[in-house]
Enzyme design. Structure first.
Site, mmCIF file in Angstrom:
data_model
loop_
_atom_site.group_PDB
_atom_site.id
_atom_site.type_symbol
_atom_site.label_atom_id
_atom_site.label_comp_id
_atom_site.label_asym_id
_atom_site.label_seq_id
_atom_site.Cartn_x
_atom_site.Cartn_y
_atom_site.Cartn_z
ATOM 1 N N LYS A 40 0.948 -1.237 -0.210
ATOM 2 C CA LYS A 40 -0.126 0.124 0.002
ATOM 3 C C LYS A 40 0.982 1.300 0.212
ATOM 4 O O LYS A 40 2.091 1.077 0.309
ATOM 5 C CB LYS A 40 -0.904 -0.090 1.112
ATOM 6 C CG LYS A 40 -0.091 0.065 2.519
ATOM 7 C CD LYS A 40 -1.124 -0.237 3.800
ATOM 8 C CE LYS A 40 -0.240 -0.512 4.966
ATOM 9 N NZ LYS A 40 -1.166 -0.842 6.075
ATOM 10 N N ARG A 139 -10.939 -0.287 14.497
ATOM 11 C CA ARG A 139 -10.515 0.538 13.600
ATOM 12 C C ARG A 139 -11.184 -0.008 12.385
ATOM 13 O O ARG A 139 -12.102 0.645 11.742
ATOM 14 C CB ARG A 139 -9.039 0.526 13.143
ATOM 15 C CG ARG A 139 -8.513 1.225 12.051
ATOM 16 C CD ARG A 139 -6.884 1.431 11.647
ATOM 17 N NE ARG A 139 -6.380 0.068 11.089
ATOM 18 C CZ ARG A 139 -5.371 -0.183 10.594
ATOM 19 N NH1 ARG A 139 -4.644 0.653 10.540
ATOM 20 N NH2 ARG A 139 -4.916 -1.250 10.228
ATOM 21 N N TYR A 260 14.925 30.603 8.797
ATOM 22 C CA TYR A 260 13.783 31.205 8.935
ATOM 23 C C TYR A 260 13.562 31.382 10.627
ATOM 24 O O TYR A 260 13.575 30.252 11.217
ATOM 25 C CB TYR A 260 12.371 30.489 8.438
ATOM 26 C CG TYR A 260 12.133 30.665 7.109
ATOM 27 C CD1 TYR A 260 11.944 31.980 6.455
ATOM 28 C CD2 TYR A 260 12.175 29.583 6.352
ATOM 29 C CE1 TYR A 260 11.570 32.127 5.375
ATOM 30 C CE2 TYR A 260 11.995 29.782 4.832
ATOM 31 C CZ TYR A 260 11.632 31.148 4.445
ATOM 32 O OH TYR A 260 11.482 31.303 3.082
ATOM 33 N N MET A 308 11.494 24.872 2.807
ATOM 34 C CA MET A 308 10.591 24.018 1.675
ATOM 35 C C MET A 308 11.707 23.167 1.123
ATOM 36 O O MET A 308 11.455 22.011 0.669
ATOM 37 C CB MET A 308 9.649 24.803 1.013
ATOM 38 C CG MET A 308 8.880 24.015 0.022
ATOM 39 S SD MET A 308 7.921 24.841 -1.103
ATOM 40 C CE MET A 308 6.745 25.893 0.028
HETATM 41 C C1 LIG Z 1 -0.300 -1.714 6.956
HETATM 42 C C2 LIG Z 1 -0.823 -3.158 7.436
HETATM 43 C C3 LIG Z 1 -0.027 -4.188 7.361
HETATM 44 C C4 LIG Z 1 1.589 -4.268 7.362
HETATM 45 O O1 LIG Z 1 1.741 -3.574 8.625
HETATM 46 P P1 LIG Z 1 3.414 -3.449 8.968
HETATM 47 O O2 LIG Z 1 3.546 -2.834 10.212
HETATM 48 O O3 LIG Z 1 4.073 -2.537 8.162
HETATM 49 O O4 LIG Z 1 4.003 -4.977 8.552
HETATM 50 C C5 LIG Z 1 -0.550 -5.346 7.754
HETATM 51 N N1 LIG Z 1 -2.075 -5.729 7.834
HETATM 52 C C6 LIG Z 1 -2.804 -4.509 7.889
HETATM 53 C C7 LIG Z 1 -4.357 -4.662 7.992
HETATM 54 C C8 LIG Z 1 -2.302 -3.328 7.467
HETATM 55 O O5 LIG Z 1 -3.182 -2.211 7.512
#
Ligand SMILES: *Cc1c(COP(=O)(O)O)cnc(C)c1O
Length: 378
Positions: A40, A139, A260, A308
């Site tokens: 992701k 979540r 800055y 920046m």
């Molecule tokens: C992002 C995610 C992972 C991977 O987690 P890591 O800590 O990066 O290994 C696995 N399962 C779910 C549901 C996630 O959202």
């Protein structure tokens, strides 16, 4: 060095061999569980197309993204026949697109299950999916009430090909937390009501927990990218290096201030180097007057605020011959890991990686995938 590299404010190198080594280390730790790669957010900023192709070539057959648009891009990069799970679930209206892509939604609520099953009925095909239970993180995933409803009406799943039952740990990076075992017990109880479905609970940190087994599939992200999966020593290989360009050098008199807000004033003569990396490149602004760069192994602290497009380091203690306009200094590399930078910035390695800028010259090591190397052999 290419012309592209010479013009760039910084050079980001991504080591695909290190990614593969890390994947294999998690495979050994989690065995006999299968290791799925979480790619992701563009493989945590490192380029999902390249990373996934490299992992596919060493046998990874299951990937996870968060969004359906990520699944579409990944499908183009890695082709058919590889499973792509969509962690954020099935949004209303996205059902047909998801089915067309052959993506596997993680169904996180009853209405998602019902909409996917409805499409399966009208299209006359058993559609693949994964089902997530909320075991305490609050979540994503079916609540205990929703699970009870499903147990009472199992026919809601009749049209579905359930590839995986999953949940997610809230504290896998802290092995001593009791919640890890509480969540595993809750997961076991849910899964017992849906026998025969492969199970997945652990992320990178979970794969390293001292548990007797890691279920059927581990979902590894940060470990593959070289971040520490848990507090304590990091067993993973570093994957990225980042070298920033020196764009100006100067000496300043005592009493002079920098950046800055003039937040740092020198009480001795100092030599400064301004680097062509700033917060627009994802170098956290919270590193103003914190953290450092490394020049030939010498620490050079960041002075003043991060701008920046640039930041300034104090190179008074660095041998002069190591620095000239156009020279490179280490922001990430052997002297400074993503976890070091994250600690200085008050964040986590995940955020350092996913914010890495788009103005860097990027290169991948080795430059050819195994697959391409094989194809190139006479
Ligand atoms: C992002 C995610 C992972 C991977 O987690 P890591 O800590 O990066 O290994 C696995 N399962 C779910 C549901 C996630 O959202």
């Amino acid at each position: 060095m290419t012309a592209n590299d010479a013009a760039a404010g910084a050079i980001l190198r991504i080591d695909l061999d290190a990614i593969i080594d890390n994947y294999r280390l998690i495979q050994r730790r989690a065995a006999p569980a299968e290791v799925a790669a979480v790619v992701k957010a563009d493989a945590y900023g490192l380029g999902a197309a390249r990373v996934a192709a490299a992992l596919r070539d060493v046998g990874c057959r299951r990937f996870f993204v968060a969004h359906l648009v990520e699944a579409a891009r990944l499908r183009e990069a890695i082709g058919d026949g590889i499973e792509i799970g969509v962690l954020n679930g099935l949004q209303p209206g996205a059902e047909a697109a998801c089915a067309e892509l052959g993506a596997v939604p993680v169904l996180n609520a009853l209405d998602q299950i019902d909409r996917w099953a409805a499409l399966a009925r009208t299209s006359g095909t058993r559609l693949p999916c994964m089902i997530q239970f909320d075991t305490g993180m609050s979540r994503l995933g079916l609540s205990p009430d929703e699970v009870r409803a499903l147990i009472d009406q199992p026919e809601r799943l009749d049209e579905l090909d359930i590839r995986l039952a999953m949940s997610h740990l809230a504290c896998a990076d802290e092995p001593e937390r009791a919640s890890n075992e509480d969540q595993a017990r809750a997961f076991d109880a849910f899964c017992a009501r849906f026998p025969g479905i492969p199970r997945s609970l652990d992320n990178s940190g979970g794969a390293l927990l001292p548990r007797a087994h890691h279920y059927d599939v581990v979902r590894a992200g940060i470990a593959i990218y070289g971040g520490a999966p848990q507090t304590g020593p990091n067993p993973m290989r570093a994957v990225v290096t980042l070298d920033a360009r020196v764009i100006q050098l100067r000496t300043v008199e005592p009493g002079t201030a920098v950046g800055y807000g003039l937040t740092h004033r020198f009480d001795r003569p100092a030599r400064l180097a301004t680097l062509s990396v700033g917060y627009a490149d994802g170098w956290p602004r919270s590193l103003g007057n914190r953290g450092a760069a490394y020049v030939g192994g010498h620490r050079a602290p960041i002075v003043g605020r991060i701008s920046m497009d640039s930041l300034t380091i104090d190179v008074s203690d660095v041998p002069e011959n190591l620095l000239f306009p156009g020279s490179l200094v280490e922001l990430l590399g052997p002297h400074q890991s993503i976890d070091d930078v994250a600690r200085d910035a008050g964040t986590i390695s995940y955020e350092i990686l996913t914010q890495l800028g788009h103005r860097y010259a990027r290169s991948y090591l080795p430059s050819l995938s195994l697959h391409q190397q094989k194809a190139a052999q006479p």
